[in-house]
Enzyme design. Sequence first.
Site, PDB file in Angstrom:
ATOM      1  N   ASP A  37       0.833  -1.203   0.000  1.00  0.00           N
ATOM      2  CA  ASP A  37       0.000   0.000   0.000  1.00  0.00           C
ATOM      3  C   ASP A  37       0.870   1.257   0.000  1.00  0.00           C
ATOM      4  OD1 ASP A  37      -2.268   1.506   0.043  1.00  0.00           O
ATOM      5  OD2 ASP A  37      -2.762   1.135   2.134  1.00  0.00           O
ATOM      6  N   GLY A  38       0.396   2.272  -0.709  1.00  0.00           N
ATOM      7  CA  GLY A  38       1.043   3.582  -0.648  1.00  0.00           C
ATOM      8  C   GLY A  38       1.667   4.067  -1.933  1.00  0.00           C
ATOM      9  N   ARG A  61       0.213   7.576  -2.886  1.00  0.00           N
ATOM     10  CA  ARG A  61       0.668   8.643  -1.991  1.00  0.00           C
ATOM     11  C   ARG A  61       2.154   8.938  -2.192  1.00  0.00           C
ATOM     12  NH1 ARG A  61      -1.719   5.910   3.166  1.00  0.00           N
ATOM     13  NH2 ARG A  61      -2.081   4.289   1.605  1.00  0.00           N
ATOM     14  N   TRP A  62       2.936   7.911  -2.476  1.00  0.00           N
ATOM     15  CA  TRP A  62       4.360   8.110  -2.766  1.00  0.00           C
ATOM     16  C   TRP A  62       4.515   9.043  -3.960  1.00  0.00           C
ATOM     17  CZ3 TRP A  62       7.679   7.381  -6.823  1.00  0.00           C
ATOM     18  CH2 TRP A  62       9.048   7.317  -6.544  1.00  0.00           C
ATOM     19  N   ARG A  79       0.105   9.063 -10.403  1.00  0.00           N
ATOM     20  CA  ARG A  79      -0.013   7.853  -9.584  1.00  0.00           C
ATOM     21  C   ARG A  79       0.770   6.688 -10.177  1.00  0.00           C
ATOM     22  NH1 ARG A  79      -3.750   6.676  -5.926  1.00  0.00           N
ATOM     23  NH2 ARG A  79      -4.029   4.606  -6.837  1.00  0.00           N
ATOM     24  N   HIS A 108       3.556   3.168  -9.046  1.00  0.00           N
ATOM     25  CA  HIS A 108       3.531   1.767  -9.428  1.00  0.00           C
ATOM     26  C   HIS A 108       4.852   1.348 -10.064  1.00  0.00           C
ATOM     27  CE1 HIS A 108      -0.599   1.951  -8.347  1.00  0.00           C
ATOM     28  NE2 HIS A 108      -1.026   2.557  -9.445  1.00  0.00           N
ATOM     29  N   SER A 120      -6.470  -6.146  -6.577  1.00  0.00           N
ATOM     30  CA  SER A 120      -7.675  -6.728  -5.991  1.00  0.00           C
ATOM     31  C   SER A 120      -8.833  -6.685  -6.977  1.00  0.00           C
ATOM     32  CB  SER A 120      -8.060  -5.967  -4.720  1.00  0.00           C
ATOM     33  OG  SER A 120      -8.606  -4.699  -5.042  1.00  0.00           O
ATOM     34  N   THR A 121      -9.886  -7.424  -6.663  1.00  0.00           N
ATOM     35  CA  THR A 121     -11.088  -7.364  -7.494  1.00  0.00           C
ATOM     36  C   THR A 121     -11.675  -5.960  -7.496  1.00  0.00           C
ATOM     37  OG1 THR A 121     -12.317  -8.193  -5.557  1.00  0.00           O
ATOM     38  CG2 THR A 121     -11.686  -9.805  -7.223  1.00  0.00           C
ATOM     39  N   GLU A 122     -11.465  -5.228  -6.410  1.00  0.00           N
ATOM     40  CA  GLU A 122     -11.970  -3.852  -6.326  1.00  0.00           C
ATOM     41  C   GLU A 122     -11.144  -2.866  -7.148  1.00  0.00           C
ATOM     42  OE1 GLU A 122     -13.431  -6.338  -3.213  1.00  0.00           O
ATOM     43  OE2 GLU A 122     -11.349  -5.781  -3.628  1.00  0.00           O
ATOM     44  N   ASN A 123      -9.893  -3.222  -7.460  1.00  0.00           N
ATOM     45  CA  ASN A 123      -9.024  -2.305  -8.196  1.00  0.00           C
ATOM     46  C   ASN A 123      -9.479  -2.081  -9.635  1.00  0.00           C
ATOM     47  OD1 ASN A 123      -5.939  -3.350  -6.529  1.00  0.00           O
ATOM     48  ND2 ASN A 123      -7.337  -1.670  -6.053  1.00  0.00           N
TER      49      ASN A 123
END
Length: 244
Positions: A16-17, A20-21, A29, A33, A61-64
């Site tokens: 995670d992060g 924000r990084w 964003r 990655h 994730s499936t939510e991503n």
Amino acid sequence: MGIIGGLPRHVACVMDGNGRWAAQRSLPRTAGHVAAEAAVIDVIEAARSAGIEWLSLYAFSTENWRRPAAEVDILMRLVRRAIRKHAPALYARGVRCRFLGMSDPRIPAPLARDITDLMTLTGDNKDMTLTVAFDHGGRRDIVEAARSLIRAAVPAEQVTEDTFAGHLPYSDTPDVDLVIRTSGEQRISNFMLWQVAYAEWAFPQVLWPDFRAAHLWECLDDYRRRQRRFGDVRRPTTMGEGQR
């Protein structure tokens, strides 16, 4: 490294992060990655060197899938590039690679082929098992296990925790001992819900792109100092111990 025993058998990381990084550096964003790849490789090598038998990484994730299409597309391209770049080293270092999830038809066919090729290439390796949770959802895995039991016509009275676990994807995977979630966030986020039931958790503040071997060792050292009672109570070894 200062760790002499009591290492977890199975470590899982919620990476995670990245966003924000990138935001802290006024970058898109996707730059986060890109930077995350170095952390992934460093942690894989550090875990293997430490003698960790199982390492699981939550990559997508499936939510991503709800993220902007352009960001998802870049993520898919980055994963494919990383697989092609690092497959020879993973094979040479004895790392068996698995991908947990991979059921959504939106996964690009070339990426799916490269993932299959990587799993085939490393399938007989025995030094460490690396599971990449990709298009993964813990609830979905539990639902699929229930469906599998129904299809197998297992009588209700024969459904136990062991038989249920045997119908989960990669049922030989041991329970997670330690979950590390970077960036300070403290959520499960639908990650390996069955397997993390008795896991210890660590929440380092460092953002994932900055996470390195030294941070992993700190989490392992903290884990080694904990008492895992699994609902039991600590039994004193000397008179009065535990009452101080």
